[in-house]
Design an enzyme around this catalytic site. Structure first.
Site, mmCIF file in Angstrom:
data_model
loop_
_atom_site.group_PDB
_atom_site.id
_atom_site.type_symbol
_atom_site.label_atom_id
_atom_site.label_comp_id
_atom_site.label_asym_id
_atom_site.label_seq_id
_atom_site.Cartn_x
_atom_site.Cartn_y
_atom_site.Cartn_z
ATOM 1 N N TYR A 66 0.796 -1.205 0.067
ATOM 2 C CA TYR A 66 0.047 -0.010 -0.092
ATOM 3 C C TYR A 66 0.897 1.292 -0.109
ATOM 4 O O TYR A 66 1.783 1.436 0.900
ATOM 5 C CB TYR A 66 -0.906 0.123 1.307
ATOM 6 N N ASP A 114 9.250 2.718 0.226
ATOM 7 C CA ASP A 114 7.976 3.475 0.980
ATOM 8 C C ASP A 114 8.340 3.103 2.510
ATOM 9 O O ASP A 114 7.816 1.900 2.614
ATOM 10 C CB ASP A 114 6.775 2.940 0.409
ATOM 11 N N LYS A 123 3.775 9.077 9.032
ATOM 12 C CA LYS A 123 3.607 8.298 10.375
ATOM 13 C C LYS A 123 4.314 8.871 11.550
ATOM 14 O O LYS A 123 4.272 9.945 12.091
ATOM 15 C CB LYS A 123 3.556 6.797 10.328
HETATM 16 C C1 PLP Z 1 0.163 4.503 5.972
HETATM 17 C C2 PLP Z 1 0.890 4.487 4.490
HETATM 18 C C3 PLP Z 1 0.820 5.155 3.494
HETATM 19 C C4 PLP Z 1 -0.079 6.378 3.475
HETATM 20 O O1 PLP Z 1 0.027 7.480 4.312
HETATM 21 P P1 PLP Z 1 -1.224 8.177 4.766
HETATM 22 O O2 PLP Z 1 -0.676 9.205 5.532
HETATM 23 O O3 PLP Z 1 -2.489 7.483 5.180
HETATM 24 O O4 PLP Z 1 -1.793 8.877 3.373
HETATM 25 C C5 PLP Z 1 1.577 5.122 2.294
HETATM 26 N N1 PLP Z 1 2.725 3.940 2.589
HETATM 27 C C6 PLP Z 1 2.545 3.065 3.289
HETATM 28 C C7 PLP Z 1 3.560 2.116 3.329
HETATM 29 C C8 PLP Z 1 1.792 3.461 4.505
HETATM 30 O O5 PLP Z 1 1.889 2.505 5.454
#
Ligand code: PLP
Length: 429
Positions: free
Chosen positions: A144, A239, A267
């Protein structure tokens, strides 16, 4: 468990918000119950509006590595708020946070702050396309990268939880430019690159995936990916929105000893306020406006409150030389207890863990990619989730999410969790 007030709020919320929520997994749909409304959180605990208390293993989906409402973070945010919540101009805190990020993650030479992980990945994609002059991207099934159009193809997290097909509203031409490979399967990447020779701008990967449940990548797989990207002039983008500042000081890239070209964050770097960031090699990052011509902006980017919360969080970690070591030692105690309780009940479930992240998959088979994650019995998971919740343990309401442990979780929280776990397994098997 009495949930009268939460139930009432959820009924009201559904009149005003789509599905009653502002982010899909919060609706508890896949675990078959109405969601709870949280009134307050402190340390490892959350309290809902009906007064039920829980040991929290979501940690706001990752940010709360110090636990909720850490005294120093709250104090710093209050202080910042007294000086104004947003200026639409530069502030000192954004420089401090950027410098701190660079101190933790050596591959970052220049970093741009945004407001969410979604913004970070979307911007990194634009930059990679501009840098290479190519259009296509490769992502992995079950990973994701936020809800940008290009990433909603075989995506993990809520998309996987709800069993949704690739999202309507994503145009065919966008979908055509996103190629999906199999996690941990380098051959699947070689094939895509071969078939789309000189067309692939970037490879996006969660180096340790947290959004199909926790799935580590194999080191030789990641090394081969690095090598391939270098040879083919493809921008390798880690990511680390979830794994950054979570699995080690320098995130997953430090664990594996592999340097991506760009990294996306979110995060933890917001300390619980909305923040994202992307950064990496200077040569790429200086293509971003106004240093270069790749446009990317934000009214609230570098927001002083968010920068302060992020900086304070990282500073607390930075000041504690043994932060990650201690966190992992604590986690080991929990993991050992969970595993032993599971084995005592003669259940052979798959337990994936990395640092302070873990997932118990309701399958006896190894989970190494999205296909194997999907072999899990999600109905059984839902019953387990509910049983844990009733016993005061708040897990992510999905088989395809990771649990997060914070430095505020104490031995007695773990003991309570382990005993709830044993009872929950007895309930469901
Ligand atoms: C949470 C997450 C996102 C998206 O971040 P948001 O602040 O919710 O837009 C993208 N990549 C990874 C790996 C994530 O865990």
């Amino acid at each position: 468990m009495n949930t009268t007030k939460s139930d009432k709020l959820f009924a009201e919320a559904q009149k005003h918000l789509p599905g009653g929520v502002n982010s899909p997994v919060r609706a508890f749909k896949s675990v078959g119950r109405a969601p709870l409304y949280i009134k307050k959180a402190k340390g490892a605990k959350m309290t809902d509006v009906d007064g039920n208390k829980f040991i929290d293993y979501i940690g706001s989906w990752g940010p709360m590595i110090l636990g909720h409402a850490h005294k120093k973070v709250v104090k710093a945010v209050k202080h910042a708020a007294n000086h104004g919540t947003s200026f639409g101009a530069n502030n000192e805190q954004e420089i401090r946070l950027a410098a701190m990020i660079k101190k933790f993650v050596p591959s970052i030479e220049v970093v741009r702050m945004v407001n969410s992980g979604t913004e970070a990945t979307m911007s990194a994609m634009r930059l990679a396309r501009a840098f290479t002059g190519k259009n296509k991207i490769i992502k992995f099934e079950g990973c994701y990268h936020g809800h940008g159009d290009a990433f909603l193809i075989k995506a993990g997290s809520g998309v996987a939880t709800l069993g949704l097909p690739d999202s309507p509203g994503v145009t065919k031409s966008t979908a055509r430019d996103t190629l999906t490979a199999v996690f941990n399967d380098i051959e699947s990447v070689y094939k895509l690159v071969e078939k789309n020779k000189n067309e692939v701008a970037a490879v996006f990967i969660e180096p340790v995936a947290g959004n199909m449940g926790l799935v580590e990548s194999h080191k030789d797989f990641l090394s081969a990916l690095r090598e391939l990207c270098t040879v083919e002039n493809i921008v390798l983008i880690f990511d680390e929105v979830m794994t950054g500042f979570r699995l080690a000081r320098g995130g997953a890239q430090e664990l594996y000893g592999i340097k991506p070209d760009l990294t996306t964050f979110g995060k933890i770097i917001g300390g619980g306020l909305p923040v994202g960031a992307y950064g990496g090699r200077r040569e790429l990052m200086e293509m971003i406006a106004p240093a270069g011509s790749v446009y990317q902006a934000g009214t609230l980017s570098g927001n002083p409150l968010a920068m302060t919360a992020g900086f304070e969080t990282l500073k607390i970690i930075d000041d504690d030389k043994d932060f990650y070591k201690n966190l992992e030692t604590n986690c080991e105690y929990l993991y050992k207890g969970l595993r032993e309780a599971t084995e005592r009940l003669s259940q052979n479930l798959t337990f994936n863990r990395c640092g302070s992240m873990f997932t118990l998959f309701f399958t006896t088979k190894k989970v190494t990619d999205f296909a194997s994650a999907k072999k899990s019995d999600t109905k059984l998971f839902a019953r387990y989730f509910n049983s844990m919740l009733e016993r005061g343990v708040y897990l992510p309401p999905s088989q395809f999410e990771a649990c997060f442990v914070s430095s505020a979780h104490a031995k007695k929280d773990f003991d309570k969790t382990i005993s709830a776990h044993a009872s929950a397994l007895k309930d469901i098997f």
